[in-house]
Scaffold this active site. Structure first.
Site, PDB file in Angstrom:
ATOM      1  CG  ASP A 347      -2.189   0.617   1.072  1.00 22.65           C
ATOM      2  OD1 ASP A 347      -2.128   1.870   0.490  1.00 22.65           O
ATOM      3  OD2 ASP A 347      -3.558   0.152   1.277  1.00 22.65           O
ATOM      4  CG  HIS A 370      -1.003   1.380  -3.415  1.00 24.23           C
ATOM      5  ND1 HIS A 370      -2.102   1.007  -3.177  1.00 24.23           N
ATOM      6  CD2 HIS A 370      -0.324   0.105  -3.949  1.00 24.23           C
ATOM      7  CE1 HIS A 370      -2.608  -0.231  -3.496  1.00 24.23           C
ATOM      8  NE2 HIS A 370      -1.473  -0.675  -4.154  1.00 24.23           N
TER       9      HIS A 370
END
Length: 539
Positions: A347, A370
């Site tokens: 993430d 991310h």
């Protein structure tokens, strides 16, 4: 007459000899007294020098994990380097005073005051092995860690030692204040592993290792915190929140991932709440340096309600497809410095949430992951305030996003004073993103209110992308203003996704230099119906 003279002369010689002999003995006696004083004084000097020398030697060996906590002995150990014997007439030495202090430190107990360092402050070491930890990777060492912390917590500037070459199996634990002394060091050189047995996580457990309400706590060393997250990821393959930017990524075959079914509750082994590996809450001046945090069930390192945060030279590592495994998560924290670290996760490498201000990130390597994100903010109509954020000199590679701001519809508050500078991106799908329609659910309702965005600056963002270079999606009711771009150079790489041109919606600002590719969708200046911020918006 001559006989008398000879006798008189002889008599005078005898008297002179007796007088000379008397003076010689007195001189010998005085000389002997002088020698005794000299030997006594030299012995005293030797004792002082010996104490000083052994004190320095002790400092050089104070990191030794075994002898640093041995029990005090009833009498001091004998040393081979003893001073020369004293004169019989010299005062005897007292056996209760050692010639030099013992090398090993006594184990701390409430009845024995801790030793003091050179600066007068208490300074000592507490090794988990001395409190019952086995370090074999199988025995539950949770209680031993709790006991070690309880002892170290009472001593200012103490060090809790987790030694190298051991693997410690530790369940959920809280290292808490507010009655702990300041300046405690958690010296982590070994490996700490999390339980994979569901029974160890009974109840609502959101954290694994938590440090709360502490002042100047430092976690340092070359050790590893291993969350053993794979058992959690495999247990929840379908019901994790999705990243909203996934909808922008379309494979070349024009197909997208179908909605995944929610797994049956009865099929789960682990609890539904996945824990954060290492969390700091309500602490002043916490520091994390040197260590590796890997495979956390969820977020790896979190700071909540902290001031004066310092993170440097850390490594965070988990697979790129591990769900919701943020690297570093900041919330309601101020004066934060993150530098010289490697972050790889499933993430956001760094997630900056509401209540954060004066955050400085530089010299960070991010990927996979991310990217580095501000948000998501304003979820469930909440108020969010973020200001004075700088992210610079960062390398982002093999990531979904580069630098991103994401907010929910219906929120309030503001994000202002943001600088993304000198960002190198390599095969990043979406290098620059503002998304004020963020939603990690399958469906979301449209709402008019929004978290306002102002003063967002991008400079020297360079590298390659695989989907879209710029995606600016701002609120209809509250557009993004004062967005500037300088020296943006992003080149496409056709891999397995459709490529798209830059996109802008309700985004106002300026292009300070030409960009590659041209970003003609940015609207220059201010919005024509620029609404003045209300008290509801201002933070």
């Amino acid at each position: 007459m001559s006989g008398l003279t000879l006798k008189g002369f002889t008599y005078m010689l005898l008297i002179a000899f007796l007088i000379w002999s008397s003076n010689f003995e007195c001189c010998i006696a005085r000389r002997g007294k002088h020698w005794r004083n000299t030997r006594t004084f030299s012995s005293s000097l030797f004792k002082k020098k010996g104490k000083s020398y052994n004190g320095n030697s002790h400092n050089k060996n104070h990191h030794h994990s075994g002898g640093s906590n041995s029990k005090p002995k009833s009498s001091p150990p004998s040393h081979k380097s003893t001073p020369p014997p004293l004169s019989p007439k010299a005062p005897p030495q007292h056996k209760s005073v050692p010639i030099s202090p013992p090398i090993s430190k006594p184990k701390y107990s409430p009845s024995i005051p801790p030793p003091k360092g050179n600066n007068g402050e208490h300074s000592t070491f507490f090794n988990v092995l001395d409190y019952g930890a086995k370090g074999d990777g199988n025995t539950d060492d949770t209680k031993a860690f709790q006991a070690t912390w309880a002892a170290a917590c009472k001593v200012e500037a103490s060090t809790m030692v987790v030694p190298a070459d051991y693997i410690f199996y530790v369940g959920p634990i809280s290292f808490s204040g507010p009655y702990c002394k300041p300046n405690i060091v958690f010296q982590l050189d070994g490996t700490i592993i999390a339980p994979t047995n569901p029974n160890a996580w009974s109840g609502v457990t959101l954290q694994w290792l938590e440090f709360t309400k502490l002042e100047k706590i430092t976690i340092q060393g070359n050790g590893v915190i291993d969350g053993k997250g794979s058992v959690w990821w495999q247990d929840f393959p379908y019901d994790n929140p999705i990243d909203d930017e996934e909808k922008l990524i379309v494979p070349l075959n024009h197909t997208q991932k179908p909605p995944m079914p929610v797994q049956n509750e009865m099929g789960r082994k682990m609890p539904s709440n996945k824990p954060t590996a290492l969390r700091f809450y309500g602490s002043y001046s916490p520091t994390v340096t040197g260590i590796t945090i890997q495979n956390s069930p969820q977020c790896h390192l979190k700071f909540d309600n902290c001031n004066g945060v310092l993170v440097h030279d850390v490594t965070i590592s988990s697979p790129g497809d591990s769900p919701n495994t943020d690297g570093i998560h900041l919330q309601n924290s101020k004066d934060v410095l993150i530098r010289n670290s490697k972050l790889a996760c499933g993430d956001d490498c760094i997630s900056i949430q509401t209540g954060c201000s004066d955050v400085y990130v530089h010299n960070v390597n991010c990927g996979p992951g991310h990217g580095i994100s501000i948000g998501s903010l304003g979820k469930d109509n909440t108020r969010a305030c973020v200001s004075n954020i700088t992210v610079r000199d960062v390398n982002i590679h093999d990531s979904m996003n580069g630098v991103r701001i994401k907010t929910w519809q219906g929120g309030s508050g503001s994000v202002q004073g943001v600088l993304f500078s000198n960002i190198q991106v390599t095969e990043v799908q979406l290098p620059i993103v503002i998304d004020q329609f963020y939603c990690d659910k399958r469906t979301c309702t449209n709402q008019t209110s929004a978290v306002s965005l102002a003063g967002i600056n991008y400079e020297r963002i360079k590298g390659t992308y695989t989907v879209k270079p710029v995606h600016f999606a701002c609120s209809d009711n509250l557009p993004c203003v004062d967005v500037s771009l300088t020296s943006v150079e992003l080149k496409p790489i056709q891999e397995k996704y459709h490529l798209y041109d830059p996109f802008c919606w309700q985004t106002f600002g300026e292009l300070r230099t030409p960009t590659v590719p041209p970003i003609g969708c940015l609207q220059i200046g201010k919005p024509p119906n620029n609404r003045i911020q209300t008290d509801h918006d201002i933070c």
